[in-house]
Design a protein around this motif. Structure first.
Motif, PDB file in Angstrom:
ATOM      1  N   ALA A   4      28.408 -13.031  26.039  1.00 26.68           N
ATOM      2  CA  ALA A   4      27.389 -12.383  25.208  1.00 26.68           C
ATOM      3  C   ALA A   4      27.998 -11.142  24.579  1.00 26.68           C
ATOM      4  N   VAL A   5      27.638 -10.885  23.323  1.00 24.25           N
ATOM      5  CA  VAL A   5      28.171  -9.747  22.584  1.00 24.25           C
ATOM      6  C   VAL A   5      27.002  -8.924  22.032  1.00 24.25           C
ATOM      7  N   LEU A   6      26.983  -7.623  22.335  1.00 25.06           N
ATOM      8  CA  LEU A   6      25.939  -6.719  21.870  1.00 25.06           C
ATOM      9  C   LEU A   6      26.582  -5.477  21.260  1.00 25.06           C
ATOM     10  N   LYS A   7      25.788  -4.716  20.535  1.00 29.37           N
ATOM     11  CA  LYS A   7      26.270  -3.499  19.894  1.00 29.37           C
ATOM     12  C   LYS A   7      25.580  -2.270  20.487  1.00 29.37           C
ATOM     13  N   SER A   8      26.368  -1.197  20.639  1.00 31.69           N
ATOM     14  CA  SER A   8      25.831   0.079  21.094  1.00 31.69           C
ATOM     15  C   SER A   8      26.602   1.181  20.377  1.00 31.69           C
ATOM     16  N   LEU A  83      21.652  -0.440  29.479  1.00 30.79           N
ATOM     17  CA  LEU A  83      20.779  -1.449  28.874  1.00 30.79           C
ATOM     18  C   LEU A  83      21.568  -2.576  28.218  1.00 30.79           C
ATOM     19  N   PRO A  84      22.539  -2.294  27.331  1.00 27.47           N
ATOM     20  CA  PRO A  84      23.280  -3.429  26.745  1.00 27.47           C
ATOM     21  C   PRO A  84      24.063  -4.239  27.778  1.00 27.47           C
ATOM     22  N   PHE A 106      21.674  -1.214  20.978  1.00 23.29           N
ATOM     23  CA  PHE A 106      20.970  -0.886  22.221  1.00 23.29           C
ATOM     24  C   PHE A 106      21.582   0.356  22.869  1.00 23.29           C
ATOM     25  N   ALA A 107      20.722   1.160  23.488  1.00 23.36           N
ATOM     26  CA  ALA A 107      21.183   2.292  24.291  1.00 23.36           C
ATOM     27  C   ALA A 107      20.059   2.674  25.244  1.00 23.36           C
ATOM     28  N   ILE A 143      17.027  -0.402  19.645  1.00 30.03           N
ATOM     29  CA  ILE A 143      16.154  -0.416  20.822  1.00 30.03           C
ATOM     30  C   ILE A 143      16.657   0.652  21.790  1.00 30.03           C
ATOM     31  N   LEU A 144      15.775   1.561  22.175  1.00 31.42           N
ATOM     32  CA  LEU A 144      16.156   2.683  23.018  1.00 31.42           C
ATOM     33  C   LEU A 144      14.949   3.149  23.824  1.00 31.42           C
ATOM     34  N   PRO A 145      15.119   4.048  24.790  1.00 29.36           N
ATOM     35  CA  PRO A 145      13.993   4.486  25.618  1.00 29.36           C
ATOM     36  C   PRO A 145      12.885   5.145  24.797  1.00 29.36           C
TER      37      PRO A 145
END
Length: 507
Positions: A4-8, A83-84, A106-107, A143-145
């Motif tokens: 899986a690949v996500l960005k932060s 998260l990520p 995401f963070a 997407i963040l807190p």
């Protein structure tokens, strides 16, 4: 799918470079490895992520888990990658769909229960993401807190999706319906114009008030010298209230710096920062630093006021670090492994006593300091630093009869109106405040008339000014002329500017 690949985003000074979070599951002895130059806080995310997944009723894969934070040569710090990493494990183990992950960044830091905790630098990261989208044409949502949503929402047109827990984020991707999807954050109405202490509270001190009005109009630095109890600190505290109102870009710059230390509050939006470090502050506290460089007081005062009370009591080496930022408006912090640039366009207001006992020039004639003691005390401030302070004024003690009167000074609002008119003239003429004029621009916009030039030449000869002092007097005179609505700098403007530039040693 085992990958899986996500960005932060990471933080590097004021920059927030993109970080690719790659999560790979493989057969073999169960393990959990994070690579990509992670610091201790990031390494500890293994335990937070494991507990958060289990407490959220997900299965933690008993496989060989490798998390790569790319680029590998960029140091990664803080818990924002929790998260990520957790989402990557769920997507790689097919416990949640991963087909929409590329549309988001995401963070967020995870608690052991799976709740999302606030992170620092959310505004800086959102701003960097939005600028990258403008350059590439690919818009991503963030997407963040939930606790960071208000500050991130200050970036116009950024798509912010706040969440309170890991489960909420997973439900957003697992549900095709609208009920379980995260709602896009809607920016709240901007707070009313910030309030500051009022100049009307200050009794007397007309000369000091006039000098501060000039300083606010042109962005000039000020040193106030006078006995204790004359109102120097009181005047400095009210100074931000007469500065021109912040533009959206200035407010965003200032808020982004504040967010790097978790010190930003939406209630202070468009309020000029006011920083007043104690005289025991170190050089690192003033300019910033650390193994992962963070902004110091001069950067936290960006677009606002830095007030240094009891100036000679600061360590001399600490004061010397102000010399370059006063000229350039930024600070570069270099360490063995990192280099970080922070903005530092602050307005310096300093205060000091004129002698060791403090009562030189007091109406009660209480000073018993010898001339040598006075000279040694004032020499704690180096000539090069003093040369960079545009205005140096005396704040005298008030007679007793004036102290017993009711405060009836001019309110800050009326002073601000004059300041903003003068500043508007500067923007119309040269596109910047008078303090920021270059040498060529001074020759163009600050040329005095013949009588003014003559009095300036005489002052230069008698007071032995440097070229820097000469140019600063011209810029102050230009501001005085702007307050008077005069197109040309006259003799009266030059004469008043010279009075604000008298060498401290002569007082």
């Amino acid at each position: 799918m085992s990958l899986a690949v996500l960005k932060s985003r990471a933080l590097s000074g004021m920059q927030a470079p993109e970080v690719t979070v790659e999560v790979h599951l493989a057969n073999g002895i169960p393990s959990f490895t994070i690579v990509g130059l992670p610091e201790t806080e990031v390494k500890e995310s293994k335990d937070r992520v494991r507990a958060a997944l289990q407490n959220a009723r997900f299965e933690f894969p008993a496989r060989r888990i490798t998390v790569n934070l790319a680029p590998a040569d960029l140091p990664k710090e803080s818990g924002r990658f929790d998260l990520p990493i957790a989402l990557g494990i769920l997507a790689a183990s097919e416990q949640m769909p991963g087909d929409e992950l590329a549309k988001y960044e995401f963070a967020g830091e995870l608690s052991l229960s799976g709740e999302l905790r606030p992170i620092r630098g959310a505004l800086a990261m959102t701003y960097a993401m939005h600028r990258a989208a403008d350059r590439s044409g690919k818009q991503r949502a963030f997407i963040l807190p939930r606790a960071n949503a208000d500050e991130a929402g200050l970036v116009a047109d950024a798509a912010i999706y706040p969440a309170e827990s890991l489960l909420q984020v997973c439900a957003h991707f697992a549900s095709r319906g609208s009920d379980a999807r995260l709602a896009r954050h809607r920016a709240e109405a901007a707070p009313a114009r910030p309030t500051y202490p009022d100049f009307a509270d200050v009794k007397g001190q007309l000369q000091a008030k006039r000098a501060l009005e000039i300083a606010a109009s042109g962005g000039h630095s000020v040193l106030m010298a006078g006995p204790p109890g004359t109102g120097k600190s009181m005047l400095a505290q009210r100074f931000p209230g007469i500065l021109p109102q912040m533009t959206d870009d200035e407010a965003l710059e200032s808020a982004a710096v504040q967010s790097l230390t978790s010190g930003f509050s939406i209630a202070r939006w468009k309020a000029r920062p006011y920083r007043a470090p104690h005289h025991t502050a170190s050089g690192v506290a003033l300019v910033g630093g650390g193994s992962s460089p963070r902004p110091g007081e001069i950067s936290l005062a960006h677009r606002g006021v830095l007030f240094l009370d009891e100036l000679p009591e600061f360590d001399r080496k600490v004061l010397e670090v102000l010399r370059e930022p006063l000229e350039s408006g930024h600070i570069t912090i270099s360490r063995a492994a990192k280099q970080a640039d922070f903005p530092a366009r602050f307005q310096l207001i300093a205060a000091m006593n004129p002698c060791p006992c403090g009562y030189l020039g007091h109406t009660a004639n209480r000073c018993r300091c010898t001339p040598d003691q006075v000279a040694r005390y004032q020499d704690k401030i180096s000539g090069p630093l003093l040369d960079r302070i545009d205005m140096q004024i005396q704040v005298t003690a008030l007679p007793h009869e004036d102290l017993l009167k009711q405060a009836d000074g001019e309110p800050s609002q009326r002073i601000t109106e004059r300041v903003e008119r003068a500043f508007a003239l500067q923007l119309q003429r040269q596109g910047k405040g008078n303090h920021a004029l270059s040498t060529a621009e001074i020759d163009l916009h600050c040329k005095p008339d013949e009588a003014g030039e003559q009095i300036l030449r005489t002052a230069m000869t008698r007071l032995h000014w440097s070229a820097r002092a000469y140019h600063r007097v011209l810029k102050v005179a230009r501001t005085i002329a702007d307050l008077a609505g005069a197109a040309t700098i006259g003799q009266a403007h030059i004469a008043e500017a010279i009075q604000y530039r008298r060498a401290l040693r002569e007082h």
